[in-house]
Design a protein around this motif. Structure first.
Motif, PDB file in Angstrom:
ATOM      1  N   ALA A   8       0.842  -1.197   0.000  1.00 23.54           N
ATOM      2  CA  ALA A   8       0.000   0.000   0.000  1.00 23.54           C
ATOM      3  C   ALA A   8       0.874   1.243   0.000  1.00 23.54           C
ATOM      4  O   ALA A   8       1.995   1.228   0.519  1.00 23.54           O
ATOM      5  CB  ALA A   8      -0.909   0.008   1.228  1.00 23.54           C
ATOM      6  N   PHE A   9       0.333   2.304  -0.586  1.00 22.28           N
ATOM      7  CA  PHE A   9       1.063   3.581  -0.694  1.00 22.28           C
ATOM      8  C   PHE A   9       0.099   4.710  -0.339  1.00 22.28           C
ATOM      9  O   PHE A   9      -0.948   4.867  -0.973  1.00 22.28           O
ATOM     10  CB  PHE A   9       1.592   3.745  -2.129  1.00 22.28           C
ATOM     11  CG  PHE A   9       2.338   5.032  -2.369  1.00 22.28           C
ATOM     12  CD1 PHE A   9       3.531   5.287  -1.698  1.00 22.28           C
ATOM     13  CD2 PHE A   9       1.858   5.980  -3.253  1.00 22.28           C
ATOM     14  CE1 PHE A   9       4.226   6.475  -1.911  1.00 22.28           C
ATOM     15  CE2 PHE A   9       2.551   7.169  -3.481  1.00 22.28           C
ATOM     16  CZ  PHE A   9       3.741   7.408  -2.804  1.00 22.28           C
ATOM     17  N   HIS A  10       0.458   5.454   0.711  1.00 24.21           N
ATOM     18  CA  HIS A  10      -0.418   6.525   1.212  1.00 24.21           C
ATOM     19  C   HIS A  10       0.233   7.895   1.022  1.00 24.21           C
ATOM     20  O   HIS A  10       1.449   8.016   1.167  1.00 24.21           O
ATOM     21  CB  HIS A  10      -0.670   6.343   2.714  1.00 24.21           C
ATOM     22  CG  HIS A  10      -1.392   5.076   3.079  1.00 24.21           C
ATOM     23  ND1 HIS A  10      -1.802   4.818   4.361  1.00 24.21           N
ATOM     24  CD2 HIS A  10      -1.786   4.014   2.344  1.00 24.21           C
ATOM     25  CE1 HIS A  10      -2.416   3.633   4.401  1.00 24.21           C
ATOM     26  NE2 HIS A  10      -2.417   3.123   3.185  1.00 24.21           N
ATOM     27  N   VAL A  11      -0.596   8.871   0.758  1.00 26.44           N
ATOM     28  CA  VAL A  11      -0.063  10.226   0.577  1.00 26.44           C
ATOM     29  C   VAL A  11      -0.833  11.263   1.391  1.00 26.44           C
ATOM     30  O   VAL A  11      -2.026  11.124   1.653  1.00 26.44           O
ATOM     31  CB  VAL A  11      -0.065  10.662  -0.911  1.00 26.44           C
ATOM     32  CG1 VAL A  11       0.881   9.808  -1.732  1.00 26.44           C
ATOM     33  CG2 VAL A  11      -1.477  10.632  -1.506  1.00 26.44           C
ATOM     34  N   CYS A  12      -0.117  12.281   1.785  1.00 23.58           N
ATOM     35  CA  CYS A  12      -0.639  13.531   2.336  1.00 23.58           C
ATOM     36  C   CYS A  12       0.580  14.455   2.304  1.00 23.58           C
ATOM     37  O   CYS A  12       1.416  14.317   1.407  1.00 23.58           O
ATOM     38  CB  CYS A  12      -1.235  13.357   3.736  1.00 23.58           C
ATOM     39  SG  CYS A  12      -0.084  12.885   5.025  1.00 23.58           S
ATOM     40  N   ASP A  13       0.735  15.378   3.236  1.00 22.20           N
ATOM     41  CA  ASP A  13       1.911  16.238   3.188  1.00 22.20           C
ATOM     42  C   ASP A  13       2.288  16.661   4.605  1.00 22.20           C
ATOM     43  O   ASP A  13       1.453  16.616   5.508  1.00 22.20           O
ATOM     44  CB  ASP A  13       1.674  17.465   2.300  1.00 22.20           C
ATOM     45  CG  ASP A  13       2.927  17.879   1.530  1.00 22.20           C
ATOM     46  OD1 ASP A  13       4.044  17.633   2.040  1.00 22.20           O
ATOM     47  OD2 ASP A  13       2.789  18.442   0.429  1.00 22.20           O
ATOM     48  N   TRP A  14       3.565  17.037   4.763  1.00 23.53           N
ATOM     49  CA  TRP A  14       4.078  17.513   6.062  1.00 23.53           C
ATOM     50  C   TRP A  14       4.107  19.043   6.031  1.00 23.53           C
ATOM     51  O   TRP A  14       4.811  19.637   5.218  1.00 23.53           O
ATOM     52  CB  TRP A  14       5.487  16.962   6.314  1.00 23.53           C
ATOM     53  CG  TRP A  14       6.041  17.374   7.646  1.00 23.53           C
ATOM     54  CD1 TRP A  14       6.628  18.579   7.953  1.00 23.53           C
ATOM     55  CD2 TRP A  14       6.033  16.610   8.857  1.00 23.53           C
ATOM     56  NE1 TRP A  14       6.989  18.585   9.285  1.00 23.53           N
ATOM     57  CE2 TRP A  14       6.639  17.393   9.864  1.00 23.53           C
ATOM     58  CE3 TRP A  14       5.585  15.326   9.187  1.00 23.53           C
ATOM     59  CZ2 TRP A  14       6.807  16.941  11.182  1.00 23.53           C
ATOM     60  CZ3 TRP A  14       5.757  14.881  10.493  1.00 23.53           C
ATOM     61  CH2 TRP A  14       6.359  15.680  11.475  1.00 23.53           C
ATOM     62  N   GLY A  20      -0.582  -0.138  -7.662  1.00 19.35           N
ATOM     63  CA  GLY A  20      -1.861  -0.035  -6.978  1.00 19.35           C
ATOM     64  C   GLY A  20      -2.323   1.400  -6.798  1.00 19.35           C
ATOM     65  O   GLY A  20      -1.827   2.329  -7.442  1.00 19.35           O
ATOM     66  N   TYR A  21      -3.259   1.557  -5.887  1.00 20.52           N
ATOM     67  CA  TYR A  21      -3.830   2.871  -5.642  1.00 20.52           C
ATOM     68  C   TYR A  21      -2.871   3.775  -4.871  1.00 20.52           C
ATOM     69  O   TYR A  21      -2.063   3.306  -4.072  1.00 20.52           O
ATOM     70  CB  TYR A  21      -5.126   2.734  -4.844  1.00 20.52           C
ATOM     71  CG  TYR A  21      -6.277   2.220  -5.678  1.00 20.52           C
ATOM     72  CD1 TYR A  21      -6.997   3.085  -6.493  1.00 20.52           C
ATOM     73  CD2 TYR A  21      -6.625   0.875  -5.669  1.00 20.52           C
ATOM     74  CE1 TYR A  21      -8.050   2.622  -7.277  1.00 20.52           C
ATOM     75  CE2 TYR A  21      -7.678   0.396  -6.440  1.00 20.52           C
ATOM     76  CZ  TYR A  21      -8.379   1.282  -7.249  1.00 20.52           C
ATOM     77  OH  TYR A  21      -9.412   0.833  -8.020  1.00 20.52           O
ATOM     78  N   SER A  22      -3.005   5.054  -5.117  1.00 20.52           N
ATOM     79  CA  SER A  22      -2.351   6.068  -4.304  1.00 20.52           C
ATOM     80  C   SER A  22      -3.427   6.578  -3.344  1.00 20.52           C
ATOM     81  O   SER A  22      -4.359   7.271  -3.738  1.00 20.52           O
ATOM     82  CB  SER A  22      -1.844   7.198  -5.208  1.00 20.52           C
ATOM     83  OG  SER A  22      -1.289   8.218  -4.427  1.00 20.52           O
TER      84      SER A  22
END
Lengths: 287, 287
Positions: free
Chosen positions: B215-221, B256-258
């Motif tokens: 799995a690959f998750h995104v957001c930001d710091w 897969g999904y981001s």
């Protein structure tokens, strides 16, 4: 491991711990009053009273230094690199005048935070290369002054805005690259707050050895942490097994001060004497 | 590297991103409305509407899952270990019913935070041993259900209270110990928020390889980060070079999904449609 339970002869006070309660001369007086033998002053606090007056105050009080805070912030765009270099040279000169045994280096994160006005970037790998080069350049100057540099790995929570050296391994890699002979010219400043979480910590302390262990800082990690910068805990109030870390550091031969550095809106709001008294108690019971 | 600029077919929504704006059925409806093809629901959100209703809602909307959040919290004192084991078995059963491709594991920090009521300790090394043993035990159960486990390394800022697996290297060490044959039964869930600072990141992504990248998750710091848990940023608003990380993951064959997972008091305060619309825009421009 040294027994700290009976006295506080190995307690040093990082002067940021009471920076809101008084200027450097007031802090020096308070340390003398409480039998604290050493401090680690910050540059802005020295500048506020003037370098000469700071030197005299420290000398008159018979205080030692356990470090000088801080050099670094090496990451900058081209337009700000000379400023960074010269700023760090002044830090060396000041540390020398004050009789500091080392300069603590907070190396800088992304350039726009390290040296404001620098061009915005997200390239942390490039920042790390700059840090390597900046430390190398400063080391030339510091060697001539016989002033050791102590790289402080900072908690990964500060990777963007304060320091992109975030593990003890990283800091030691720089030391090994720049000083393979382990001359004592460069090492690390280990603060339990920044490193306690690191699964490689014990192995890296062993790797550092006495030659590289130039400073040891304590405070505590609170749960919850209400402010990412200014909610550090008094030793014993948090989750860090401080004694295990000190034991590992001393097993390598470290025999210097245990320096208390607490950035805390809470403790900054209390009287200086109460803070120092608590530091002394906790140094004896929780460090 | 896939081109995300033209559509959002590889966008998955972690349902925590809009947990304050509606229940799981409302989120599923909103995803259908916005052409979002996949979600990663949280157990508490599933429980709130009931598992059967959640399964039906996902199926009726034609949604895929990119994961199920979350199993873990393995660290516990002896009195709470059976509770932890059974809780994780239920998570596997739920994930299976929902058709999730993996369960995301947040492994737990010190036992008193992971399983409240557990005896207080500062022994993070012991907690890490418990995690290893707990994952091993859960893996037996999950293998029988053919449900892969995805260990999520969490940022070191959460080492005490959420997860004592804080680097990709640590997570992969567990995977390699428990599944040396790389059968696909266990791997990692990589969230850029937790790992972006890691100097070893690129090397560890290569070590993971396609087999382990579940799995690959995104957001930001964000700088500054105002709240250590709930001030994550929308992609593009912070300092993370998200595209470099996605490029590295995809270079290993991840296809897969981001998945967008944003814990944010700010974004929780905005209308669901505005949040999803922004997610879609940023998926195309900043991921």
């Amino acid at each position: 491991m040294r027994d700290f339970s009976r006295d506080h002869r190995w307690l040093s006070l990082n002067t940021a711990t009471v920076r809101k309660q008084g200027d450097l001369t007031a802090i020096v007086e308070a340390c003398a009053r409480h039998g604290i033998r050493a401090i680690d002053p910050w540059r802005d606090q020295v500048a506020a009273v003037g370098l000469e007056r700071a030197v005299r105050a420290v000398k008159d009080a018979g205080l030692e230094l356990s470090g000088y805070c801080r050099g670094g912030m090496f990451t900058a765009d081209a337009a700000h690199r000379i400023e960074a270099r010269d700023d760090n040279r002044r830090a060396v000169d000041e540390a020398k005048a004050l009789g500091a045994p080392c300069i603590v280096l907070v190396v800088g994160g992304l350039p726009q935070y390290s040296r404001p006005g620098s061009a915005v970037t997200k390239d942390i790998a490039a920042a790390r290369t700059q840090v390597h080069d900046g430390v190398a350049e400063m080391l030339d100057y510091a060697r001539r002054a016989k002033l050791p540099l102590a790289i402080e790995p900072l908690h990964p929570a500060y990777a963007a805005d304060r320091a992109c050296v975030n593990t003890t391994r990283q800091a030691l890699d720089i030391c090994d690259a720049l000083d393979p002979a382990r001359t004592g010219a460069i090492g690390v400043a280990l603060d339990v707050y920044h490193i306690w979480w690191d699964p490689e910590l014990m192995g890296q302390i062993a790797r550092a050895g006495k030659d590289r262990l130039l400073a040891f800082h304590v405070c505590d990690w609170l749960v919850p942490t209400k402010d990412i910068l200014n909610d550090r805990g008094m030793m014993g109030d948090g989750v860090i097994d401080i004694r295990s870390v000190r034991s590992a550091v001393e097993a390598q031969g470290f025999a210097g001060y245990s320096e208390i550095e607490i950035f805390s809106n809470d403790w900054w709001g209390r009287p200086m004497d109460e803070v120092l008294q608590t530091c002394i108690e906790r140094h004896r019971t929780a460090v």
